[in-house]
Design a protein around this motif. Structure first.
Motif, short mmCIF file in Angstrom:
data_model
loop_
_atom_site.label_atom_id
_atom_site.label_comp_id
_atom_site.label_asym_id
_atom_site.label_seq_id
_atom_site.Cartn_x
_atom_site.Cartn_y
_atom_site.Cartn_z
N ARG A 192 0.84 -1.29 0.19
CA ARG A 192 0.15 0.00 -0.05
C ARG A 192 0.71 1.26 0.13
O ARG A 192 2.02 1.29 0.48
N ALA A 193 0.31 2.20 -0.51
CA ALA A 193 1.06 3.78 -0.54
C ALA A 193 -0.13 4.73 -0.29
O ALA A 193 -1.05 4.79 -0.87
N GLY A 194 0.48 5.71 0.23
CA GLY A 194 -0.43 6.74 0.36
C GLY A 194 0.36 8.15 -0.20
O GLY A 194 1.54 8.42 0.02
N ILE A 195 -0.50 8.80 -1.14
CA ILE A 195 0.10 9.98 -1.83
C ILE A 195 -0.53 11.19 -0.95
O ILE A 195 -1.69 11.60 -1.45
N GLY A 196 -0.13 11.82 -0.21
CA GLY A 196 -0.54 13.00 0.50
C GLY A 196 -1.30 12.51 1.61
O GLY A 196 -1.73 13.25 2.48
N LEU A 197 -1.69 11.08 1.87
CA LEU A 197 -2.46 10.76 3.09
C LEU A 197 -1.93 9.42 3.56
O LEU A 197 -1.04 8.74 2.91
N ASN A 198 -2.24 9.11 4.72
CA ASN A 198 -1.61 7.84 5.57
C ASN A 198 -2.82 6.54 4.98
O ASN A 198 -3.76 6.79 5.51
N PRO A 199 -2.49 5.78 3.99
CA PRO A 199 -3.10 4.70 3.45
C PRO A 199 -3.84 3.86 5.07
O PRO A 199 -4.91 3.24 4.76
N ASN A 200 -3.14 3.95 5.99
CA ASN A 200 -3.68 3.13 7.26
C ASN A 200 -4.91 3.66 7.73
O ASN A 200 -5.47 2.80 8.69
N LEU A 201 -5.36 4.79 7.42
CA LEU A 201 -6.41 5.26 8.03
C LEU A 201 -8.02 4.81 7.21
O LEU A 201 -8.85 5.15 7.47
N TYR A 202 -7.66 3.99 6.02
CA TYR A 202 -8.76 3.72 5.31
C TYR A 202 -9.01 2.14 5.35
O TYR A 202 -8.04 1.61 5.80
N ALA A 203 -10.19 1.93 5.14
CA ALA A 203 -10.56 0.26 5.00
C ALA A 203 -9.74 -0.51 4.21
O ALA A 203 -9.11 -0.20 3.32
N THR A 204 -9.39 -1.50 4.89
CA THR A 204 -8.35 -2.70 4.30
C THR A 204 -8.72 -2.84 2.76
O THR A 204 -7.64 -2.75 2.19
N SER A 205 -9.88 -3.15 2.40
CA SER A 205 -10.07 -3.53 1.10
C SER A 205 -9.89 -2.23 -0.11
O SER A 205 -10.14 -2.25 -1.24
N GLY A 206 -9.59 -1.01 0.66
CA GLY A 206 -9.44 0.09 -0.46
C GLY A 206 -8.29 0.96 -0.25
O GLY A 206 -8.24 2.20 -0.49
N ARG A 207 -7.17 0.37 0.64
CA ARG A 207 -6.19 1.46 0.94
C ARG A 207 -4.80 0.97 0.22
O ARG A 207 -3.66 1.23 0.64
N ASN A 208 -4.82 0.35 -0.68
CA ASN A 208 -3.63 -0.19 -1.55
C ASN A 208 -3.00 1.08 -2.21
O ASN A 208 -1.79 1.19 -1.95
N LEU A 209 -3.80 2.06 -2.73
CA LEU A 209 -3.20 3.38 -3.26
C LEU A 209 -4.45 4.18 -2.77
O LEU A 209 -5.37 4.28 -2.90
N VAL A 210 -3.91 5.35 -1.87
CA VAL A 210 -4.75 6.32 -1.49
C VAL A 210 -4.28 7.72 -1.76
O VAL A 210 -3.16 7.99 -1.58
N VAL A 211 -4.85 8.57 -2.77
CA VAL A 211 -4.53 9.59 -3.14
C VAL A 211 -5.39 10.68 -2.49
O VAL A 211 -6.58 10.76 -2.58
N GLY A 212 -4.89 11.86 -1.87
CA GLY A 212 -5.70 12.89 -1.32
C GLY A 212 -5.06 13.84 -0.66
O GLY A 212 -3.67 13.81 -0.49
N GLY A 213 -5.87 14.83 0.03
CA GLY A 213 -5.17 15.90 0.76
C GLY A 213 -6.51 16.47 1.43
O GLY A 213 -7.39 15.84 1.76
N VAL A 214 -6.28 17.87 1.62
CA VAL A 214 -7.50 18.42 2.36
C VAL A 214 -7.96 19.36 1.48
O VAL A 214 -8.98 19.92 1.90
N GLY A 215 -7.67 19.30 0.39
CA GLY A 215 -8.56 20.29 -0.53
C GLY A 215 -9.17 19.53 -1.74
O GLY A 215 -9.51 18.48 -1.70
#
Length: 180
Positions: A26-49
């Motif tokens: 798993r990888a987080g781009i701008g966010l920590n992927p561990n904060l999201y459900a197991t089935s959808g956290r392999n790649l998390v892209v986001g921020g605050v805007g």
């Protein structure tokens, strides 16, 4: 955890290839992927805007997001695809296109050439009301039953061509009536 297999190189002025990038767990781009459900956290892209992902393809090519469970035809069992040349978007399941949205807004389910805002090939089921200004039944229809919301009036053709009326019937104009 981010793992890179292959080479990634470049600089702020580089225009060359950057090799391959593979995310093993798993990888987080701008966010920590561990904060999201197991089935959808392999790649998390986001921020605050306002955030997003862009897939770019040439003007005569397709861009897609594909879902697979194997190799060969199974490597793309489902997909969302945009065809730049045809200017349409399609959705697929079981490796087969099921819905298409044309550039003019027409949506086809079971057809790749929708001629209306909603064009369906196959049976349609609605559990709620169907509300229309004009309701036109094709001349190719051989059996139709219509029940009005009041429940007191029903008109229908059964398979033996018997009409049933419940409540009162008013006929204006002239007509021919046969039978009992």
């Amino acid at each position: 955890q981010l793992r890179v297999y292959g080479d990634i190189s470049g600089s702020s002025t580089s225009t060359g290839s950057f090799g391959a990038l593979r995310i093993d767990t798993r990888a987080g781009i701008g966010l920590n992927p561990n904060l999201y459900a197991t089935s959808g956290r392999n790649l998390v892209v986001g921020g605050v805007g306002h955030e997003g992902i862009t897939i770019v393809a040439g003007t005569s090519h397709q861009a897609s997001l594909q879902f697979g469970d194997g190799t060969g035809a199974a490597s793309y069992r489902g997909y969302v695809m945009y065809d730049h040349n045809g200017d349409y978007m399609s959705l697929a399941t079981s490796a087969s296109e099921k819905m298409r949205i044309l550039s003019g807004g027409n949506v086809g389910i079971g057809t790749t050439t929708p001629a209306y805002k909603l064009d369906v090939t196959g049976d349609i089921r609605a559990t709620g009301d169907i509300i229309a200004q004009n309701y036109i039944v094709s001349s190719s229809v051989t059996f139709s039953t219509i029940t009005f919301s009041s429940g007191s009036t029903q008109f229908g053709d059964t398979s033996d061509d018997t009409h049933q009326f419940t409540g009162s019937l008013r006929v204006t104009g002239s007509g021919t009536f046969a039978g009992s």
